[in-house]
Motif scaffolding. Structure first.
Motif, mmCIF file in Angstrom:
data_model
loop_
_atom_site.group_PDB
_atom_site.id
_atom_site.type_symbol
_atom_site.label_atom_id
_atom_site.label_comp_id
_atom_site.label_asym_id
_atom_site.label_seq_id
_atom_site.Cartn_x
_atom_site.Cartn_y
_atom_site.Cartn_z
ATOM 1 N N ALA A 94 0.824 -1.222 0.000
ATOM 2 C CA ALA A 94 0.000 0.000 0.000
ATOM 3 C C ALA A 94 0.854 1.268 0.000
ATOM 4 O O ALA A 94 0.483 2.255 -0.632
ATOM 5 N N SER A 95 1.989 1.229 0.666
ATOM 6 C CA SER A 95 2.838 2.419 0.730
ATOM 7 C C SER A 95 3.456 2.754 -0.625
ATOM 8 O O SER A 95 3.986 3.843 -0.807
ATOM 9 N N ARG A 96 3.359 1.850 -1.573
ATOM 10 C CA ARG A 96 3.938 2.058 -2.908
ATOM 11 C C ARG A 96 2.903 2.486 -3.940
ATOM 12 O O ARG A 96 3.243 2.740 -5.093
ATOM 13 N N GLU A 97 1.643 2.576 -3.538
ATOM 14 C CA GLU A 97 0.580 2.821 -4.511
ATOM 15 C C GLU A 97 0.697 4.168 -5.213
ATOM 16 O O GLU A 97 0.559 4.247 -6.443
ATOM 17 N N SER A 98 0.947 5.219 -4.486
ATOM 18 C CA SER A 98 1.018 6.548 -5.089
ATOM 19 C C SER A 98 2.119 6.631 -6.146
ATOM 20 O O SER A 98 1.891 7.094 -7.266
ATOM 21 N N LEU A 99 3.306 6.160 -5.801
ATOM 22 C CA LEU A 99 4.408 6.181 -6.761
ATOM 23 C C LEU A 99 4.117 5.256 -7.936
ATOM 24 O O LEU A 99 4.386 5.609 -9.087
ATOM 25 N N ALA A 100 3.552 4.098 -7.673
ATOM 26 C CA ALA A 100 3.227 3.164 -8.755
ATOM 27 C C ALA A 100 2.262 3.796 -9.754
ATOM 28 O O ALA A 100 2.436 3.639 -10.972
ATOM 29 N N LYS A 101 1.268 4.513 -9.275
ATOM 30 C CA LYS A 101 0.322 5.175 -10.179
ATOM 31 C C LYS A 101 1.027 6.212 -11.045
ATOM 32 O O LYS A 101 0.740 6.330 -12.244
ATOM 33 N N LYS A 102 1.962 6.955 -10.473
ATOM 34 C CA LYS A 102 2.710 7.952 -11.250
ATOM 35 C C LYS A 102 3.596 7.270 -12.293
ATOM 36 O O LYS A 102 3.696 7.726 -13.429
ATOM 37 N N ILE A 103 4.234 6.191 -11.900
ATOM 38 C CA ILE A 103 5.098 5.462 -12.829
ATOM 39 C C ILE A 103 4.290 4.895 -13.978
ATOM 40 O O ILE A 103 4.680 5.011 -15.155
ATOM 41 N N VAL A 104 3.141 4.319 -13.687
ATOM 42 C CA VAL A 104 2.306 3.748 -14.746
ATOM 43 C C VAL A 104 1.776 4.854 -15.652
ATOM 44 O O VAL A 104 1.754 4.696 -16.878
ATOM 45 N N ALA A 105 1.379 5.980 -15.090
ATOM 46 C CA ALA A 105 0.914 7.104 -15.927
ATOM 47 C C ALA A 105 2.004 7.534 -16.906
ATOM 48 O O ALA A 105 1.734 7.815 -18.072
ATOM 49 N N TRP A 106 3.245 7.547 -16.442
ATOM 50 C CA TRP A 106 4.371 7.907 -17.301
ATOM 51 C C TRP A 106 4.640 6.817 -18.345
ATOM 52 O O TRP A 106 4.796 7.106 -19.532
ATOM 53 N N ALA A 107 4.706 5.575 -17.909
ATOM 54 C CA ALA A 107 5.135 4.487 -18.793
ATOM 55 C C ALA A 107 4.039 4.012 -19.741
ATOM 56 O O ALA A 107 4.337 3.403 -20.764
ATOM 57 N N TRP A 108 2.784 4.280 -19.423
ATOM 58 C CA TRP A 108 1.676 3.793 -20.242
ATOM 59 C C TRP A 108 1.705 4.433 -21.632
ATOM 60 O O TRP A 108 1.290 3.824 -22.612
ATOM 61 N N CYS A 109 2.176 5.646 -21.738
ATOM 62 C CA CYS A 109 2.150 6.387 -23.013
ATOM 63 C C CYS A 109 3.323 6.061 -23.909
ATOM 64 O O CYS A 109 4.360 5.701 -23.486
#
Length: 173
Positions: free
Chosen positions: A158-173
């Protein structure tokens, strides 16, 4: 009834628009001036090394190719952040028997050490297991990651969720 040449023209125009705006790549075409659009173009502020970015992209690309969606990608990135800090060559964990991005136990279940330390293979195996978890799309991302990882620290993801969402937003494109 519309004629076929009109439909082809409209379809072709839509493809050009999607290509120009980034919609074809999964980016939010309506977010041209938003933080979401910026995250598609820049990894600045994520605090990741080149190797970590490469591994994150591998996880996200694997999730996308397997039809796991952004939520699945976020679960995978959360797990890898917690287990290895997105480093596939991290030191073996769990008493020297867990390896790679997801700290998988080498052996008959996950595969050989070389398989679980190869980022795309490890990501594929993680997502195959996640796909088997009944209701994973409706549970918290932490619980979905834990359902695959079966960690002795079941709330650590759970402590990694915020960063994971940012990383996925960056890498998804």
């Amino acid at each position: 009834m519309m004629n076929k040449s009109f439909i082809a023209t409209v379809g072709g125009a839509a493809a050009v628009i999607m290509s120009i705006t980034g919609a074809a790549s999964g980016c939010d075409a309506g977010a041209e001036n938003s933080a979401a659009a910026t995250s598609c173009r820049s990894s600045k502020g994520l605090g990741l090394s080149g190797v970590q970015k490469d591994n994150a992209r591998t996880i996200v690309d694997t999730a996308r190719s397997m039809g796991m969606g952004r939520r699945g990608a976020e679960v995978g990135v959360m797990a890898a952040l917690q287990e290895s800090s997105l480093r596939h060559d991290s030191a073996p964990g769990d008493g020297g028997i867990a390896y790679g991005l997801f700290q998988m136990h080498a052996g008959s279940y996950w595969g050989s050490v070389s398989a679980v330390t190869e980022p795309s293979t490890a990501a594929e195996r993680f997502f195959k297991e996640l796909r088997k978890v009944k209701g994973w799309k409706n549970m918290s991302r932490n619980d979905a990651a834990q359902s695959v990882e079966k960690s002795g620290h079941p709330f650590a993801y759970a402590s990694r969720e915020s960063l994971a969402k940012k990383i996925v937003a960056w890498a998804w494109c």
